[in-house]
Design a protein around this motif. Sequence first.
Motif, short mmCIF file in Angstrom:
data_model
loop_
_atom_site.label_atom_id
_atom_site.label_comp_id
_atom_site.label_asym_id
_atom_site.label_seq_id
_atom_site.Cartn_x
_atom_site.Cartn_y
_atom_site.Cartn_z
N MET A 1 2.92 -4.01 -9.31
CA MET A 1 2.47 -2.65 -9.56
C MET A 1 2.23 -2.46 -11.05
O MET A 1 3.05 -2.83 -11.88
N THR B 1 2.16 0.68 -3.72
CA THR B 1 1.42 1.41 -4.74
C THR B 1 0.87 0.44 -5.79
O THR B 1 1.58 -0.45 -6.25
N ARG C 1 6.90 0.60 -5.41
CA ARG C 1 6.51 -0.80 -5.18
C ARG C 1 6.60 -1.14 -3.70
O ARG C 1 5.74 -1.82 -3.14
N GLU C 2 7.65 -0.65 -3.08
CA GLU C 2 7.88 -0.98 -1.66
C GLU C 2 6.82 -0.38 -0.76
O GLU C 2 6.60 -0.87 0.34
N GLN D 1 10.87 1.43 -7.89
CA GLN D 1 11.07 0.44 -6.84
C GLN D 1 10.60 0.98 -5.50
O GLN D 1 9.99 0.23 -4.70
#
Length: 211
Positions: free
Chosen positions: A1, A107, A103-104, A100
């Motif tokens: 990301m 994005t 990210r999951e 985080q």
Amino acid sequence: MRIIGLTGGIASGKTTVARLFEKLGVPVIDADKLAREVVEPGTQGLARIVDAFGAKVLNPDGSLNRAELGAVVFADPAARRILEGITHPAIRRLAEEKLQRLRETGTGTAFYVAPLLIEAGITSRVHEVWVVYLDRETQLERLMARDGLSREAALARIASQMPMDEKKRLGRIVIDNCGSRKELEAQVLRLWEEEIAHREAERCQDSVSPK
């Protein structure tokens, strides 16, 4: 990301710029909002601030009196460093948790908005720095109008940060907010198209292209 650090001086318009990008669909994590979360009533952050500065920095309801605390730390560099030593680690942890989660979800680009991104030496948290710029006199006028400050008080707050002209030289992208709201919106839209939407489209294309 890809994390873009968005910064600038006090009253430069960082929040306005961040909201414009957010409306265009780019997630924004705002350090100022995190700073409020880590000192809410009942938090360890608020307890440590009271230990350091006394109950005078509290409102009658037990919440933080930001004006009182600001008057102390903007007038005393040592006091400001004590406050930063309390809040910055807590803000960092909360920011990392939120990043985080982004990210999951897959994005591609997010903004991390922080007024002291450069001064606090935390540019390593981001991939690049964008600066919202104002000339000194415009910055002073907008700060006085926004916060109802005297010229002397506004100058003290500006002096506590890196000079805007110096900060400007450190940004890969500089967003000039000396003009009108319409001009600012046009700059943001252009940057979104050229720097974010275009890259996101290329990223998606690369992800589906045969190896």
